[in-house]
Design an enzyme around this catalytic site. Structure first.
Site, short mmCIF file in Angstrom:
data_model
loop_
_atom_site.label_atom_id
_atom_site.label_comp_id
_atom_site.label_asym_id
_atom_site.label_seq_id
_atom_site.Cartn_x
_atom_site.Cartn_y
_atom_site.Cartn_z
N ALA A 61 0.86 -1.18 0.00
CA ALA A 61 0.00 0.00 0.00
C ALA A 61 0.90 1.24 0.00
O ALA A 61 2.06 1.16 0.44
CB ALA A 61 -0.89 -0.02 1.23
N GLY A 101 0.80 -5.12 0.97
CA GLY A 101 -0.39 -5.22 0.11
C GLY A 101 -0.08 -5.85 -1.24
O GLY A 101 -0.97 -6.44 -1.86
N GLU A 114 -0.30 -9.46 -0.60
CA GLU A 114 -1.72 -9.77 -0.36
C GLU A 114 -2.51 -9.74 -1.67
O GLU A 114 -3.46 -10.51 -1.85
CB GLU A 114 -2.29 -8.77 0.65
CG GLU A 114 -1.69 -8.97 2.04
CD GLU A 114 -2.00 -7.84 3.00
OE1 GLU A 114 -1.87 -6.67 2.59
OE2 GLU A 114 -2.37 -8.12 4.15
N GLU A 128 4.91 -5.04 7.17
CA GLU A 128 4.15 -3.98 7.84
C GLU A 128 4.64 -3.73 9.26
O GLU A 128 4.62 -2.61 9.76
CB GLU A 128 2.65 -4.34 7.87
CG GLU A 128 1.95 -4.25 6.53
CD GLU A 128 1.98 -5.54 5.72
OE1 GLU A 128 2.82 -6.43 6.02
OE2 GLU A 128 1.16 -5.67 4.79
#
Ligand code: HXC
Length: 290
Positions: free
Chosen positions: A98, A141, A144, A164
Site C-alpha cells: 500500500a 499489500g 496480499e 508492515e
C-alpha cells in the site's frame, strides 16, 4: 423466476452482485489509465492483461491505482470473449505494498469508515480466473494482492514479504489469513512478526506459488497458462474456481457438498455434453460457454 439449476449454474458468487465493480464502467480495456496498462492478449485475444504501471514508486498501491485496477477487472469480467486474466507489475516490482505516503497520516476514524483502501478486495469477487505474474517485490499489500489471485507464477527475482511490522502496523489486506492458510502458521508468523522476505524458491517450497520462470519469460508463460484456461468452457471454469475457493472458506463437509452440487450442475451445461461427446468421438471439444 429463475430455476434452481439456473441459479446453481450461475453460481452463488453471481447471486451476490458486486456494487463496487458494477459501479465503475468508465474505461474500456486499453482505456485511458494513468497507473495501469490494460490490454487483451493471447492468440484468440481471450486473455485480459493488467500491468501495474507506477514504476517510480515500485507500484505502490495508491487509491487511484486500485480504482483503475478495479475498473479494468470489471471490464474483463463483463467481456464474454475474456476467459482468464493476468495481473503483473514491472520486472523490478510487482507491488511494494500500500502507498505508505498516502496512508501515513490517516486517522482511525477515516480507516474505520472504510475510506482507506476502498474497494481493495473487489478482486476476490471476480469469477474469472486471475493469474498473478510476480517479478521483484511483492511486499505488504503487494503480497496480499498476489494472494487474492487464483494462481501465482513468479520470476526468479521475486521476493515475497509482509513487512508492515517494520512500519508499526500489521497486514490489513488478508495477509495474516490467506498467507497463513497457504504456507502454514510457522512461516506466516515468522514473515509477519519479523518482516523478513522469502525468495521465489522459498515461496515455491512453501506452496505459495506454483511455478518459477526467468524474469523476462514470466509474463509470456502466465499468458500461455491463461490461454489454456480460456480455451476451456468458461461456465465450467467458473464452477471449478468457486469450488476450489470454497476449500478456504468452509468446513470439509460443506465444501464437499458444494463440490458435488457444482459437479452435478455441469451436467446441465451444453459444454459437458460437448466435452464428453468429443472424448468419445476422438475429436477436440468445441466449447460454447453454455
Ligand atoms: C510508497 C513507496 C513504497 C510504498 C517504495 N516506495 N515502496 N512509496 N509506498 N509502499 C517508493 C520509495 O519511497 C521511493 O520513492 C521509490 O519507491 C523507490 O524506493 P526505494 O526505497 O528507494 O527503493 P529500494 O531501495 O530498491 O527499496 C525497495 C523496497 C523499499 C525494499 C521495496 O522501497 C521498501 O521497503 N518499501 C516499503 C515496503 C513496505 O513496507 N510495504 C508495506 C506497506 S504497508 P522516492 O520518491 O522516495 O524516491 C501495506 C499495508 C497493506 O502494504 C494493507 C492492505 C492493503
Amino acid at each position: 423466476m429463475a430455476s434452481l439449476s439456473a441459479l446453481l449454474l450461475r453460481g452463488p458468487s453471481l447471486l451476490r452482485p458486486c456494487p463496487q465493480l458494477s459501479a465503475a464502467r468508465t474505461y474500456a480495456a486499453g482505456g485511458d489509465f494513468k497507473y495501469i496498462i490494460s490490454e487483451k492478449k493471447g492468440k484468440k485475444n481471450n486473455v485480459g492483461l493488467i500491468q501495474l504501471n507506477r514504476p517510480k514508486a515500485l507500484n505502490a498501491l495508491c487509491q487511484p491505482l486500485i480504482n483503475e485496477m478495479n475498473q479494468a477487472l470489471m471490464t474483463f469480467q463483463e467481456d464474454p470473449s475474456i476467459g482468464a486474466i493476468v495481473l503483473t507489475g514491472s520486472e523490478k516490482s510487482f507491488a511494494a505494498g500500500a502507498d505508505i505516503k498516502e496512508m501515513s497520516d490517516k486517522t482511525l476514524q477515516f480507516c474505520y469508515s472504510e475510506k482507506l483502501l476502498k474497494g481493495w478486495d473487489n478482486m476476490s469477487q471476480v469469477t474469472k480466473p486471475i493469474i498473478a505474474a510476480v517479478n521483484g517485490f511483492a511486499l505488504g499489500g503487494g503480497c496480499e494482492l498476489a494472494l487474492m489471485c487464483d494462481i501465482i507464477y513468479a520470476g526468479e527475482n521475486a521476493q515475497f514479504g509482509q513487512p508492515e511490522i517494520l512500519i508499526g502496523t500489521i497486514p490489513g489486506g488478508g495477509g495474516t489469513q490467506r498467507l497463513t492458510r497457504v504456507v502454514g502458521k510457522s512461516l506466516a508468523m515468522e514473515m509477519v512478526l519479523t518482516g523478513d522476505r522469502i525468495s521465489a524458491q522459498e515461496a515455491k517450497q512453501a506452496g505459495l506459488i506454483s511455478k518459477i520462470f526467468p524474469v523476462e519469460k514470466l509474463v509470456e508463460e502466465a499468458i500461455q497458462c491463461a490461454e489454456k484456461i480460456a480455451n476451456n468452457s468458461k461456465i465450467v471454469t467458473q464452477m471449478a474456481k468457486e469450488s476450489v475457493n470454497a476449500a478456504f472458506e468452509t468446513t470439509l463437509a460443506e465444501g464437499i457438498r458444494l463440490e458435488k452440487k457444482l459437479f452435478f450442475s455441469t451436467f446441465a451445461t451444453d459444454d459437458q455434453k460437448e466435452g464428453m461427446s468429443a472424448f468419445v468421438e476422438k475429436r477436440k471439444a468445441n466449447f460454447k460457454d453454455n
